[in-house]
Design a protein around this motif. Structure first.
Motif, PDB file in Angstrom:
ATOM      1  N   LYS A 138      -2.131   5.605  -2.420  1.00  0.00           N
ATOM      2  CA  LYS A 138      -1.167   6.374  -3.220  1.00  0.00           C
ATOM      3  C   LYS A 138       0.055   6.778  -2.402  1.00  0.00           C
ATOM      4  CE  LYS A 138      -4.941   8.379  -5.958  1.00  0.00           C
ATOM      5  NZ  LYS A 138      -5.637   9.641  -6.343  1.00  0.00           N
ATOM      6  N   THR A 139      -0.120   6.900  -1.092  1.00  0.00           N
ATOM      7  CA  THR A 139       0.984   7.369  -0.244  1.00  0.00           C
ATOM      8  C   THR A 139       1.500   6.306   0.720  1.00  0.00           C
ATOM      9  OG1 THR A 139      -0.638   8.250   1.331  1.00  0.00           O
ATOM     10  CG2 THR A 139       0.188   9.754  -0.357  1.00  0.00           C
ATOM     11  N   ASP A 140       0.773   5.212   0.892  1.00  0.00           N
ATOM     12  CA  ASP A 140       1.201   4.161   1.822  1.00  0.00           C
ATOM     13  C   ASP A 140       2.437   3.427   1.316  1.00  0.00           C
ATOM     14  OD1 ASP A 140      -0.740   4.752   3.616  1.00  0.00           O
ATOM     15  OD2 ASP A 140      -1.958   2.965   3.273  1.00  0.00           O
ATOM     16  N   ASP A 141       3.250   2.959   2.255  1.00  0.00           N
ATOM     17  CA  ASP A 141       4.403   2.117   1.941  1.00  0.00           C
ATOM     18  C   ASP A 141       4.023   0.667   2.231  1.00  0.00           C
ATOM     19  OD1 ASP A 141       6.789   0.809   1.607  1.00  0.00           O
ATOM     20  OD2 ASP A 141       7.848   1.857   3.221  1.00  0.00           O
ATOM     21  N   ASN A 142       3.833  -0.105   1.166  1.00  0.00           N
ATOM     22  CA  ASN A 142       3.434  -1.507   1.319  1.00  0.00           C
ATOM     23  C   ASN A 142       4.548  -2.474   0.916  1.00  0.00           C
ATOM     24  OD1 ASN A 142       0.724  -1.343   2.317  1.00  0.00           O
ATOM     25  ND2 ASN A 142       0.078  -0.583   0.319  1.00  0.00           N
ATOM     26  N   THR A 143       5.783  -2.057   1.082  1.00  0.00           N
ATOM     27  CA  THR A 143       6.904  -2.909   0.684  1.00  0.00           C
ATOM     28  C   THR A 143       7.021  -4.156   1.548  1.00  0.00           C
ATOM     29  OG1 THR A 143       8.366  -1.500   2.040  1.00  0.00           O
ATOM     30  CG2 THR A 143       8.261  -1.043  -0.332  1.00  0.00           C
ATOM     31  N   ASP A 144       6.394  -4.141   2.737  1.00  0.00           N
ATOM     32  CA  ASP A 144       6.433  -5.327   3.596  1.00  0.00           C
ATOM     33  C   ASP A 144       5.238  -6.252   3.361  1.00  0.00           C
ATOM     34  OD1 ASP A 144       4.573  -3.524   4.666  1.00  0.00           O
ATOM     35  OD2 ASP A 144       4.851  -4.285   6.705  1.00  0.00           O
ATOM     36  N   ILE A 145       4.413  -5.935   2.375  1.00  0.00           N
ATOM     37  CA  ILE A 145       3.218  -6.718   2.070  1.00  0.00           C
ATOM     38  C   ILE A 145       3.526  -7.726   0.967  1.00  0.00           C
ATOM     39  CG2 ILE A 145       0.839  -6.618   1.252  1.00  0.00           C
ATOM     40  CD1 ILE A 145       1.240  -5.387   4.006  1.00  0.00           C
ATOM     41  N   ALA A 146       3.106  -8.975   1.171  1.00  0.00           N
ATOM     42  CA  ALA A 146       3.417 -10.029   0.212  1.00  0.00           C
ATOM     43  C   ALA A 146       2.634  -9.884  -1.081  1.00  0.00           C
ATOM     44  CB  ALA A 146       3.144 -11.403   0.834  1.00  0.00           C
ATOM     45  N   ALA A 147       1.342  -9.541  -0.979  1.00  0.00           N
ATOM     46  CA  ALA A 147       0.501  -9.494  -2.174  1.00  0.00           C
ATOM     47  C   ALA A 147      -0.771  -8.713  -1.881  1.00  0.00           C
ATOM     48  CB  ALA A 147       0.147 -10.910  -2.633  1.00  0.00           C
ATOM     49  N   ALA A 148      -1.509  -8.415  -2.952  1.00  0.00           N
ATOM     50  CA  ALA A 148      -2.793  -7.730  -2.832  1.00  0.00           C
ATOM     51  C   ALA A 148      -3.881  -8.578  -3.470  1.00  0.00           C
ATOM     52  CB  ALA A 148      -2.737  -6.365  -3.507  1.00  0.00           C
ATOM     53  N   ILE A 149      -5.039  -8.589  -2.831  1.00  0.00           N
ATOM     54  CA  ILE A 149      -6.222  -9.247  -3.384  1.00  0.00           C
ATOM     55  C   ILE A 149      -7.078  -8.166  -4.018  1.00  0.00           C
ATOM     56  CG2 ILE A 149      -8.261 -10.644  -2.885  1.00  0.00           C
ATOM     57  CD1 ILE A 149      -6.819 -11.643  -0.368  1.00  0.00           C
ATOM     58  N   LEU A 150      -7.369  -8.296  -5.293  1.00  0.00           N
ATOM     59  CA  LEU A 150      -8.186  -7.312  -5.999  1.00  0.00           C
ATOM     60  C   LEU A 150      -9.620  -7.815  -6.137  1.00  0.00           C
ATOM     61  CD1 LEU A 150      -5.921  -6.047  -8.938  1.00  0.00           C
ATOM     62  CD2 LEU A 150      -6.230  -5.060  -6.667  1.00  0.00           C
ATOM     63  N   THR A 151     -10.556  -7.122  -5.525  1.00  0.00           N
ATOM     64  CA  THR A 151     -11.979  -7.450  -5.650  1.00  0.00           C
ATOM     65  C   THR A 151     -12.711  -6.181  -6.069  1.00  0.00           C
ATOM     66  OG1 THR A 151     -12.205  -7.116  -3.258  1.00  0.00           O
ATOM     67  CG2 THR A 151     -11.975  -9.383  -4.034  1.00  0.00           C
TER      68      THR A 151
END
Length: 214
Positions: A138-151
């Motif tokens: 909720k508070t992390d900045d993930n703007t440099d992350i390409a994508a998320a894997i949802l499991t």
């Protein structure tokens, strides 16, 4: 060189071509025809030629394709010259397996961070990747992350995806057996193994029925 808009089906085949070309180049193959390449990737040569035509003249009539040149072209087209950082959300059995594997066959993509709803997993590492609590998302900045894997379980997938979007994520590889309702600028790839197995079983049984009816 002007590149035409590439259809989704073509874009989905490009990684298949790229991986096969990597093996061909490693084995010393210097050139290949579309028909020969088609047998290797199990895609008909007409489709291969049409796919490559969106990018201009990648081959020559009577010669075929220079494998190294084509591999390097696809490397750049697929952004394989830069590291793509990915996060994983949901460290259950599947998530743990993915972390242990950590995309070992792809030197340009890495799972750099994982999240789980279970606070007892926070701070631990699996496959060199540290696990964080879902609250941190909720508070992390993930703007440099390409994508998320949802499991994650189906009932949590929508909420978790929305949290990830708020942190800066715009792409998902979704293993949860549910279709996500997300903004149009967010790209989602759904991987439902149950659906894939059902389709496989259908085609296998259909082929058997056809043989029996002949």
């Amino acid at each position: 060189m002007a590149v035409q808009k590439v259809p989704q089906a073509t874009a989905e085949r490009l990684p298949v071509y790229y991986r096969s070309l990597q093996r061909l180049v490693a084995n010393g193959k210097t050139r290949i025809s579309s028909s020969e390449f088609g047998k290797i990737v199990q895609i008909d040569s007409t489709t291969i030629r049409k796919d490559f035509s969106y990018f201009g003249a990648l081959g020559r009539k009577g010669y075929g394709y220079n494998t190294r040149h084509l591999m390097e072209f696809l490397r750049k087209t697929l952004y394989q010259d830069e590291l793509s950082k990915v996060i994983l959300i949901g460290v259950g059995h599947l998530g743990t397996a993915l972390l242990n594997h950590n995309l070992q066959k792809n030197d340009n993509t890495r799972i750099v961070k994982a999240y789980d709803v279970n606070p007892s997993k926070a701070g631990k590492e699996i496959g060199g990747t540290k696990i964080h609590t879902l609250d941190e998302l909720k508070t992390d900045d993930n703007t440099d992350i390409a994508a998320a894997i949802l499991t994650v379980p189906a009932g949590q997938a929508q909420k978790v995806a929305e949290l990830a979007i708020a942190s800066g994520i715009h792409g998902f590889l979704n293993f949860a057996p549910v279709r996500l309702q997300l903004p149009p600028d967010v790209y989602v790839r759904h991987v439902d193994m149950t659906v894939e197995l059902q389709a496989l079983i259908y085609f296998l049984n259909h082929a058997i029925e056809e043989k029996q009816s002949q």
